[in-house]
Design a protein around this motif. Structure first.
Motif, PDB file in Angstrom:
ATOM      1  N   GLY A 185      49.816  40.888  44.827  1.00  0.00           N
ATOM      2  CA  GLY A 185      49.774  40.525  44.299  1.00  0.00           C
ATOM      3  C   GLY A 185      49.334  39.361  42.863  1.00  0.00           C
ATOM      4  N   LYS A 186      50.893  40.198  42.612  1.00  0.00           N
ATOM      5  CA  LYS A 186      51.155  39.020  40.724  1.00  0.00           C
ATOM      6  C   LYS A 186      51.479  37.283  41.423  1.00  0.00           C
ATOM      7  N   GLU A 187      51.535  36.789  42.867  1.00  0.00           N
ATOM      8  CA  GLU A 187      51.897  35.682  42.951  1.00  0.00           C
ATOM      9  C   GLU A 187      50.783  34.847  42.746  1.00  0.00           C
ATOM     10  N   ILE A 188      49.870  35.192  43.681  1.00  0.00           N
ATOM     11  CA  ILE A 188      48.095  35.163  43.077  1.00  0.00           C
ATOM     12  C   ILE A 188      47.256  35.096  42.193  1.00  0.00           C
ATOM     13  N   ASN A 189      47.938  36.609  41.415  1.00  0.00           N
ATOM     14  CA  ASN A 189      46.847  36.737  40.560  1.00  0.00           C
ATOM     15  C   ASN A 189      47.577  34.934  39.649  1.00  0.00           C
ATOM     16  N   ASP A 190      49.079  34.481  39.223  1.00  0.00           N
ATOM     17  CA  ASP A 190      49.139  33.720  38.623  1.00  0.00           C
ATOM     18  C   ASP A 190      48.888  32.138  39.131  1.00  0.00           C
ATOM     19  N   ALA A 191      48.600  32.051  40.207  1.00  0.00           N
ATOM     20  CA  ALA A 191      48.237  30.677  40.666  1.00  0.00           C
ATOM     21  C   ALA A 191      46.549  30.574  39.756  1.00  0.00           C
ATOM     22  N   GLU A 192      45.769  31.595  40.426  1.00  0.00           N
ATOM     23  CA  GLU A 192      44.386  31.931  39.924  1.00  0.00           C
ATOM     24  C   GLU A 192      44.670  31.523  38.325  1.00  0.00           C
ATOM     25  N   PHE A 193      45.799  32.080  37.412  1.00  0.00           N
ATOM     26  CA  PHE A 193      45.461  32.077  35.830  1.00  0.00           C
ATOM     27  C   PHE A 193      45.039  30.930  36.055  1.00  0.00           C
ATOM     28  N   LYS A 194      46.474  30.007  36.482  1.00  0.00           N
ATOM     29  CA  LYS A 194      46.270  28.809  36.422  1.00  0.00           C
ATOM     30  C   LYS A 194      45.631  28.334  36.989  1.00  0.00           C
ATOM     31  N   LYS A 195      44.337  28.094  37.488  1.00  0.00           N
ATOM     32  CA  LYS A 195      43.176  27.424  37.374  1.00  0.00           C
ATOM     33  C   LYS A 195      42.742  27.197  37.073  1.00  0.00           C
ATOM     34  N   VAL A 196      42.296  28.983  36.591  1.00  0.00           N
ATOM     35  CA  VAL A 196      41.199  28.932  35.850  1.00  0.00           C
ATOM     36  C   VAL A 196      41.209  28.042  34.537  1.00  0.00           C
ATOM     37  N   GLN A 197      42.926  28.294  33.597  1.00  0.00           N
ATOM     38  CA  GLN A 197      43.084  28.113  32.487  1.00  0.00           C
ATOM     39  C   GLN A 197      42.853  26.246  32.371  1.00  0.00           C
ATOM     40  N   GLU A 198      42.942  25.976  33.863  1.00  0.00           N
ATOM     41  CA  GLU A 198      43.166  24.250  33.996  1.00  0.00           C
ATOM     42  C   GLU A 198      41.857  23.529  34.360  1.00  0.00           C
TER      43      GLU A 198
END
Length: 216
Positions: free
Chosen positions: A199-212
């Motif tokens: 879960g960490k890798e996909i959370n990192d990607a989604e977290f970055k997407k939301v921040q953008e």
């Protein structure tokens, strides 16, 4: 006679140790293959492997957990809704069996919460009202059993992000949940080498997407 008994005892202990070692090895190899899988046949093959392990290790919930997870992942790739439901039925079967072994395991209730959205995507209008409360109930139970389970925060963040803003979703509401998931993943330590840690890798990607999205 005494020497024979001693030899039998040590032989039994060696067998038990080998059995545990064999289980660890089989599970480790299968988990690696699971998270390398990219196609439906690959997921089916590895789910069958976990089922074979569970048929031998009948008191272990982890093989059933991973078999269920594999079929949930299959449902995301299957384009036909009827087949999606069939795959999710199989996932539910394994999950029910795992729950019977370890009903108070946070990861199993989290996985149940992960399964419900897969059902909802097949028919959002008709299934959303029925299954969303069930999903939240499962995730609440997962957090009750382990408040530091990062996958619960990740799943809730993802659901919030993809929910229309009119229903309380959107990036702004998802951001703090992704932040919480990020913090939980940073300190998370699996119970064992075989325990869920995804879960960490996909959370990192989604977290970055939301921040953008929020910066636009």
């Amino acid at each position: 006679m005494k020497k024979l008994l001693i030899n039998l005892v040590f032989s039994s202990l060696s067998f038990i140790g080998y059995s545990d070692e064999a289980y660890q090895k089989a599970m480790t190899q299968s988990i690696e293959k699971l998270f390398q899988a990219t196609t439906i046949p690959e997921y089916v093959e590895i789910a069958n492997q976990f089922e074979r392990i569970s048929n031998i290790e009948k008191t272990e919930w982890l093989p059933l957990y991973y078999a269920s997870y594999a079929y949930i992942m299959i449902s995301f790739q299957e384009p036909e809704n009827a087949k999606k439901d069939q795959y999710l039925d199989q996932a539910q079967k394994y999950l029910d069996q795992a729950m019977a072994i370890e009903p108070n395991e946070s990861e199993l209730h989290m996985l149940q919460g992960f399964l419900y959205p897969s059902r909802i995507t097949i028919d959002p209008m008709n299934r959303g009202m029925e299954l969303m409360p069930e999903m939240n109930k499962s995730l609440d139970k997962a957090l009750e059993l382990n408040p530091d389970n990062p996958r619960v925060y990740f799943l809730r963040a993802t659901m919030m992000f993809h929910m229309p803003e009119a229903y309380g979703g959107g990036a702004a509401n998802a951001l703090p949940l992704y932040q919480a998931a990020d913090e939980k993943f940073r300190i998370f330590k699996p119970k064992t080498e075989l325990s869920p840690s995804w879960g960490k890798e996909i959370n990192d990607a989604e977290f970055k997407k939301v921040q953008e999205v929020m910066q636009k």
